[in-house]
Design a protein around this motif. Sequence first.
Motif, PDB file in Angstrom:
ATOM      1  N   ASP A  65      -3.904  98.361  17.774  1.00 30.04           N
ATOM      2  CA  ASP A  65      -4.412  99.188  18.877  1.00 30.04           C
ATOM      3  C   ASP A  65      -3.369 100.225  19.304  1.00 30.04           C
ATOM      4  O   ASP A  65      -3.705 101.372  19.594  1.00 30.04           O
ATOM      5  CB  ASP A  65      -4.797  98.328  20.076  1.00 30.04           C
ATOM      6  CG  ASP A  65      -6.032  97.501  19.814  1.00 30.04           C
ATOM      7  OD1 ASP A  65      -6.859  97.909  18.963  1.00 30.04           O
ATOM      8  OD2 ASP A  65      -6.173  96.445  20.453  1.00 30.04           O
ATOM      9  N   PHE A  68      -3.303 102.996  16.636  1.00 31.02           N
ATOM     10  CA  PHE A  68      -4.509 103.826  16.754  1.00 31.02           C
ATOM     11  C   PHE A  68      -4.430 104.727  17.981  1.00 31.02           C
ATOM     12  O   PHE A  68      -4.828 105.889  17.939  1.00 31.02           O
ATOM     13  CB  PHE A  68      -5.770 102.969  16.815  1.00 31.02           C
ATOM     14  CG  PHE A  68      -6.182 102.397  15.490  1.00 31.02           C
ATOM     15  CD1 PHE A  68      -5.890 103.036  14.296  1.00 31.02           C
ATOM     16  CD2 PHE A  68      -6.870 101.201  15.440  1.00 31.02           C
ATOM     17  CE1 PHE A  68      -6.270 102.506  13.077  1.00 31.02           C
ATOM     18  CE2 PHE A  68      -7.268 100.658  14.226  1.00 31.02           C
ATOM     19  CZ  PHE A  68      -6.965 101.319  13.050  1.00 31.02           C
ATOM     20  N   ASN A  69      -3.899 104.217  19.080  1.00 32.76           N
ATOM     21  CA  ASN A  69      -3.739 105.016  20.297  1.00 32.76           C
ATOM     22  C   ASN A  69      -2.769 106.171  20.064  1.00 32.76           C
ATOM     23  O   ASN A  69      -3.018 107.306  20.492  1.00 32.76           O
ATOM     24  CB  ASN A  69      -3.267 104.133  21.455  1.00 32.76           C
ATOM     25  CG  ASN A  69      -3.217 104.886  22.761  1.00 32.76           C
ATOM     26  OD1 ASN A  69      -4.071 105.717  23.042  1.00 32.76           O
ATOM     27  ND2 ASN A  69      -2.218 104.582  23.567  1.00 32.76           N
ATOM     28  N   MET A  71      -2.133 107.597  17.213  1.00 34.00           N
ATOM     29  CA  MET A  71      -2.786 108.542  16.303  1.00 34.00           C
ATOM     30  C   MET A  71      -3.807 109.409  17.047  1.00 34.00           C
ATOM     31  O   MET A  71      -3.923 110.603  16.787  1.00 34.00           O
ATOM     32  CB  MET A  71      -3.457 107.789  15.160  1.00 34.00           C
ATOM     33  CG  MET A  71      -2.478 107.153  14.199  1.00 34.00           C
ATOM     34  SD  MET A  71      -3.230 106.017  13.013  1.00 34.00           S
ATOM     35  CE  MET A  71      -4.340 107.065  12.131  1.00 34.00           C
ATOM     36  N   GLU A  72      -4.534 108.834  17.977  1.00 33.60           N
ATOM     37  CA  GLU A  72      -5.544 109.576  18.722  1.00 33.60           C
ATOM     38  C   GLU A  72      -4.924 110.585  19.675  1.00 33.60           C
ATOM     39  O   GLU A  72      -5.528 111.617  19.969  1.00 33.60           O
ATOM     40  CB  GLU A  72      -6.436 108.612  19.519  1.00 33.60           C
ATOM     41  CG  GLU A  72      -7.380 107.811  18.668  1.00 33.60           C
ATOM     42  CD  GLU A  72      -8.143 106.765  19.475  1.00 33.60           C
ATOM     43  OE1 GLU A  72      -7.958 106.705  20.714  1.00 33.60           O
ATOM     44  OE2 GLU A  72      -8.912 106.015  18.854  1.00 33.60           O
ATOM     45  N   ASN A  73      -3.727 110.292  20.160  1.00 33.72           N
ATOM     46  CA  ASN A  73      -3.100 111.134  21.179  1.00 33.72           C
ATOM     47  C   ASN A  73      -1.909 111.924  20.656  1.00 33.72           C
ATOM     48  O   ASN A  73      -1.085 112.369  21.440  1.00 33.72           O
ATOM     49  CB  ASN A  73      -2.671 110.260  22.367  1.00 33.72           C
ATOM     50  CG  ASN A  73      -3.849 109.590  23.024  1.00 33.72           C
ATOM     51  OD1 ASN A  73      -4.822 110.248  23.361  1.00 33.72           O
ATOM     52  ND2 ASN A  73      -3.775 108.281  23.191  1.00 33.72           N
ATOM     53  N   GLU A  74      -1.811 112.109  19.355  1.00 30.57           N
ATOM     54  CA  GLU A  74      -0.677 112.838  18.806  1.00 30.57           C
ATOM     55  C   GLU A  74      -0.764 114.328  19.141  1.00 30.57           C
ATOM     56  O   GLU A  74      -1.835 114.876  19.374  1.00 30.57           O
ATOM     57  CB  GLU A  74      -0.596 112.644  17.295  1.00 30.57           C
ATOM     58  CG  GLU A  74      -1.695 113.352  16.539  1.00 30.57           C
ATOM     59  CD  GLU A  74      -1.547 113.200  15.050  1.00 30.57           C
ATOM     60  OE1 GLU A  74      -0.446 113.460  14.531  1.00 30.57           O
ATOM     61  OE2 GLU A  74      -2.538 112.816  14.404  1.00 30.57           O
ATOM     62  N   SER A  75       0.399 114.952  19.193  1.00 32.85           N
ATOM     63  CA  SER A  75       0.465 116.400  19.416  1.00 32.85           C
ATOM     64  C   SER A  75       1.555 116.980  18.530  1.00 32.85           C
ATOM     65  O   SER A  75       2.344 116.245  17.944  1.00 32.85           O
ATOM     66  CB  SER A  75       0.754 116.700  20.892  1.00 32.85           C
ATOM     67  OG  SER A  75       2.080 116.329  21.218  1.00 32.85           O
TER      68      SER A  75
END
Length: 82
Positions: A65, A68-69, A71-75
């Motif tokens: 988790d 995945f978090n 990866m979803e919030n990368e910048s």
Amino acid sequence: MEVITPTNFRKDMFNVLKDIAASNKELEVTLNSQIGANDGVVMISKREWQAIQEELYLQRTGTLDYVFNLMENESEDDFEDA
């Protein structure tokens, strides 16, 4: 998934096992039950088993988790040029 009877599995056991190990395919060996349901057995390669166990561990510990978090919030600021 390929399905095979115990009789056919016994006839060519070594080659069946070798194929599962080499191809990472699943194989179901059917077993008839007294109540008519199929109580089969599923065979997988050791590599596949280890991958499943690793994923379950990562999920159980919360690591999956977390990744995945991330990866979803990368910048773009998350990475440095080498």
